[in-house]
Scaffold this motif. Sequence first.
Motif, PDB file in Angstrom:
ATOM      1  N   ALA A   5       0.834  -1.196   0.000  1.00 26.13           N
ATOM      2  CA  ALA A   5       0.000   0.000   0.000  1.00 26.13           C
ATOM      3  C   ALA A   5       0.867   1.244   0.000  1.00 26.13           C
ATOM      4  O   ALA A   5       2.018   1.219   0.438  1.00 26.13           O
ATOM      5  CB  ALA A   5      -0.907  -0.002   1.228  1.00 26.13           C
ATOM      6  N   LEU A   6       0.289   2.324  -0.468  1.00 27.37           N
ATOM      7  CA  LEU A   6       0.928   3.633  -0.445  1.00 27.37           C
ATOM      8  C   LEU A   6      -0.011   4.564   0.299  1.00 27.37           C
ATOM      9  O   LEU A   6      -1.214   4.577   0.042  1.00 27.37           O
ATOM     10  CB  LEU A   6       1.149   4.151  -1.870  1.00 27.37           C
ATOM     11  N   SER A   7       0.527   5.321   1.226  1.00 28.08           N
ATOM     12  CA  SER A   7      -0.282   6.244   2.009  1.00 28.08           C
ATOM     13  C   SER A   7       0.364   7.622   1.991  1.00 28.08           C
ATOM     14  O   SER A   7       1.586   7.738   2.087  1.00 28.08           O
ATOM     15  CB  SER A   7      -0.382   5.748   3.452  1.00 28.08           C
ATOM     16  N   VAL A   8      -0.463   8.655   1.886  1.00 29.38           N
ATOM     17  CA  VAL A   8       0.060  10.018   1.955  1.00 29.38           C
ATOM     18  C   VAL A   8       0.219  10.467   3.408  1.00 29.38           C
ATOM     19  O   VAL A   8       0.596  11.608   3.668  1.00 29.38           O
ATOM     20  CB  VAL A   8      -0.815  11.024   1.158  1.00 29.38           C
ATOM     21  N   ASP A   9      -0.020   9.572   4.335  1.00 26.07           N
ATOM     22  CA  ASP A   9       0.192   9.854   5.755  1.00 26.07           C
ATOM     23  C   ASP A   9       1.606   9.449   6.156  1.00 26.07           C
ATOM     24  O   ASP A   9       2.192   8.528   5.572  1.00 26.07           O
ATOM     25  CB  ASP A   9      -0.799   9.063   6.612  1.00 26.07           C
ATOM     26  N   ASP A  46      -0.655   9.689 -10.484  1.00 24.79           N
ATOM     27  CA  ASP A  46      -2.038  10.140 -10.558  1.00 24.79           C
ATOM     28  C   ASP A  46      -2.964   9.242  -9.731  1.00 24.79           C
ATOM     29  O   ASP A  46      -3.997   8.779 -10.196  1.00 24.79           O
ATOM     30  CB  ASP A  46      -2.483  10.170 -12.027  1.00 24.79           C
ATOM     31  N   MET A  47      -2.567   9.013  -8.476  1.00 16.56           N
ATOM     32  CA  MET A  47      -3.264   8.055  -7.622  1.00 16.56           C
ATOM     33  C   MET A  47      -4.335   8.658  -6.729  1.00 16.56           C
ATOM     34  O   MET A  47      -4.984   7.927  -5.981  1.00 16.56           O
ATOM     35  CB  MET A  47      -2.244   7.311  -6.747  1.00 16.56           C
ATOM     36  N   ILE A  48      -4.524   9.956  -6.776  1.00 18.37           N
ATOM     37  CA  ILE A  48      -5.531  10.583  -5.936  1.00 18.37           C
ATOM     38  C   ILE A  48      -6.684  11.005  -6.831  1.00 18.37           C
ATOM     39  O   ILE A  48      -6.480  11.574  -7.899  1.00 18.37           O
ATOM     40  CB  ILE A  48      -4.938  11.762  -5.150  1.00 18.37           C
ATOM     41  N   HIS A  49      -7.881  10.698  -6.404  1.00 18.13           N
ATOM     42  CA  HIS A  49      -9.058  10.968  -7.217  1.00 18.13           C
ATOM     43  C   HIS A  49      -9.105  12.443  -7.609  1.00 18.13           C
ATOM     44  O   HIS A  49      -8.819  13.321  -6.790  1.00 18.13           O
ATOM     45  CB  HIS A  49     -10.329  10.587  -6.439  1.00 18.13           C
ATOM     46  N   PRO A  50      -9.447  12.732  -8.852  1.00 13.38           N
ATOM     47  CA  PRO A  50      -9.517  14.131  -9.288  1.00 13.38           C
ATOM     48  C   PRO A  50     -10.450  14.959  -8.395  1.00 13.38           C
ATOM     49  O   PRO A  50     -11.459  14.464  -7.906  1.00 13.38           O
ATOM     50  CB  PRO A  50     -10.097  14.031 -10.709  1.00 13.38           C
ATOM     51  N   ARG A  59      -6.504   6.707  -3.391  1.00 15.54           N
ATOM     52  CA  ARG A  59      -7.714   5.932  -3.661  1.00 15.54           C
ATOM     53  C   ARG A  59      -7.556   5.071  -4.899  1.00 15.54           C
ATOM     54  O   ARG A  59      -8.527   4.658  -5.491  1.00 15.54           O
ATOM     55  CB  ARG A  59      -8.901   6.879  -3.827  1.00 15.54           C
ATOM     56  N   SER A  60      -6.321   4.829  -5.314  1.00 13.15           N
ATOM     57  CA  SER A  60      -6.092   4.077  -6.543  1.00 13.15           C
ATOM     58  C   SER A  60      -5.524   2.701  -6.245  1.00 13.15           C
ATOM     59  O   SER A  60      -4.808   2.506  -5.265  1.00 13.15           O
ATOM     60  CB  SER A  60      -5.126   4.825  -7.458  1.00 13.15           C
ATOM     61  N   LEU A  61      -5.857   1.792  -7.125  1.00 17.65           N
ATOM     62  CA  LEU A  61      -5.401   0.417  -7.035  1.00 17.65           C
ATOM     63  C   LEU A  61      -4.761   0.055  -8.367  1.00 17.65           C
ATOM     64  O   LEU A  61      -5.327   0.326  -9.424  1.00 17.65           O
ATOM     65  CB  LEU A  61      -6.603  -0.505  -6.777  1.00 17.65           C
ATOM     66  N   PHE A  62      -3.573  -0.505  -8.316  1.00 16.97           N
ATOM     67  CA  PHE A  62      -2.890  -1.000  -9.503  1.00 16.97           C
ATOM     68  C   PHE A  62      -2.665  -2.490  -9.321  1.00 16.97           C
ATOM     69  O   PHE A  62      -2.204  -2.917  -8.262  1.00 16.97           O
ATOM     70  CB  PHE A  62      -1.512  -0.348  -9.667  1.00 16.97           C
ATOM     71  N   ILE A  63      -2.983  -3.269 -10.324  1.00 20.02           N
ATOM     72  CA  ILE A  63      -2.594  -4.677 -10.323  1.00 20.02           C
ATOM     73  C   ILE A  63      -1.509  -4.803 -11.382  1.00 20.02           C
ATOM     74  O   ILE A  63      -1.733  -4.507 -12.564  1.00 20.02           O
ATOM     75  CB  ILE A  63      -3.782  -5.607 -10.599  1.00 20.02           C
ATOM     76  N   ILE A  64      -0.331  -5.225 -10.926  1.00 18.21           N
ATOM     77  CA  ILE A  64       0.838  -5.312 -11.787  1.00 18.21           C
ATOM     78  C   ILE A  64       1.222  -6.782 -11.904  1.00 18.21           C
ATOM     79  O   ILE A  64       1.399  -7.471 -10.902  1.00 18.21           O
ATOM     80  CB  ILE A  64       2.005  -4.483 -11.209  1.00 18.21           C
ATOM     81  N   ALA A  65       1.353  -7.254 -13.134  1.00 20.91           N
ATOM     82  CA  ALA A  65       1.664  -8.658 -13.401  1.00 20.91           C
ATOM     83  C   ALA A  65       3.146  -8.930 -13.174  1.00 20.91           C
ATOM     84  O   ALA A  65       3.957  -7.994 -13.108  1.00 20.91           O
ATOM     85  CB  ALA A  65       1.285  -8.992 -14.844  1.00 20.91           C
ATOM     86  N   PRO A  66       3.515 -10.205 -13.073  1.00 23.58           N
ATOM     87  CA  PRO A  66       4.930 -10.543 -12.906  1.00 23.58           C
ATOM     88  C   PRO A  66       5.829  -9.978 -14.019  1.00 23.58           C
ATOM     89  O   PRO A  66       7.000  -9.715 -13.783  1.00 23.58           O
ATOM     90  CB  PRO A  66       4.938 -12.084 -12.922  1.00 23.58           C
ATOM     91  N   ASP A  67       5.254  -9.770 -15.209  1.00 22.21           N
ATOM     92  CA  ASP A  67       6.063  -9.193 -16.293  1.00 22.21           C
ATOM     93  C   ASP A  67       6.147  -7.668 -16.198  1.00 22.21           C
ATOM     94  O   ASP A  67       6.613  -7.001 -17.106  1.00 22.21           O
ATOM     95  CB  ASP A  67       5.521  -9.616 -17.660  1.00 22.21           C
ATOM     96  N   LYS A  68       5.676  -7.125 -15.062  1.00 20.17           N
ATOM     97  CA  LYS A  68       5.738  -5.697 -14.747  1.00 20.17           C
ATOM     98  C   LYS A  68       4.830  -4.829 -15.612  1.00 20.17           C
ATOM     99  O   LYS A  68       5.035  -3.637 -15.741  1.00 20.17           O
ATOM    100  CB  LYS A  68       7.180  -5.190 -14.771  1.00 20.17           C
ATOM    101  N   THR A  69       3.795  -5.430 -16.202  1.00 22.01           N
ATOM    102  CA  THR A  69       2.802  -4.657 -16.941  1.00 22.01           C
ATOM    103  C   THR A  69       1.591  -4.422 -16.040  1.00 22.01           C
ATOM    104  O   THR A  69       1.227  -5.281 -15.231  1.00 22.01           O
ATOM    105  CB  THR A  69       2.346  -5.368 -18.233  1.00 22.01           C
ATOM    106  N   ILE A  73      -6.228  -0.744 -13.367  1.00 23.82           N
ATOM    107  CA  ILE A  73      -6.163   0.461 -12.538  1.00 23.82           C
ATOM    108  C   ILE A  73      -7.595   0.830 -12.168  1.00 23.82           C
ATOM    109  O   ILE A  73      -8.458   0.896 -13.030  1.00 23.82           O
ATOM    110  CB  ILE A  73      -5.523   1.646 -13.291  1.00 23.82           C
ATOM    111  N   ILE A  74      -7.818   1.036 -10.892  1.00 25.99           N
ATOM    112  CA  ILE A  74      -9.110   1.517 -10.396  1.00 25.99           C
ATOM    113  C   ILE A  74      -8.817   2.702  -9.490  1.00 25.99           C
ATOM    114  O   ILE A  74      -7.949   2.612  -8.615  1.00 25.99           O
ATOM    115  CB  ILE A  74      -9.870   0.443  -9.590  1.00 25.99           C
ATOM    116  N   THR A  75      -9.529   3.794  -9.663  1.00 27.04           N
ATOM    117  CA  THR A  75      -9.453   4.918  -8.733  1.00 27.04           C
ATOM    118  C   THR A  75     -10.847   5.140  -8.171  1.00 27.04           C
ATOM    119  O   THR A  75     -11.779   5.428  -8.908  1.00 27.04           O
ATOM    120  CB  THR A  75      -8.930   6.193  -9.424  1.00 27.04           C
TER     121      THR A  75
END
Length: 148
Positions: A5-9, A46-50, A59-69, A73-75
């Motif tokens: 996770a990434l937090s701005v706190d 660009d991980m914070i909702h506009p 508020r963003s979620l990234f799913i990154i595959a083993p091949d790093k792609t 992305i869900i925000t």
Amino acid sequence: MKVIALSVDPVESHKSWINDINETQNVEVNFPIIADPDRKIAEAYDMIHPNASLTMTVRSLFIIAPDKTIKLIITYPASTGRNFQEILRVIDSLQLTAKYSVATPADWKDGEDVVVTAAIKTEDIPAKFPKGHTIIKPYLRMTPQPNK
């Protein structure tokens, strides 16, 4: 699969709200959390909702595959709760579809029938999917989940 996770706190804030999450949601947050109090990472990706306030959480979620792609992305807006079960469902689908020539329909759950992709000719389905198949439309052919 690994969760991070990434937090701005700042780190000290994490300790407090992790305890609150564990208590109120009956879970155990046991994955690493990166502190990003200057928001450099969150803003770079660009991980914070506009239109969110400067104190709003990531508020963003990234799913990154083993091949790093990046596979997903869900925000989420701050007003919408995040659903970890849906995230796990998406990961199950991504892993399944990466291994087999199938797609998962809307609201699919692990163990349910899947769609045979258009790349597979109808006459080749029995050899590739021996559990059987159903043709709903020429482009919509269903088969039992291959790895179950």
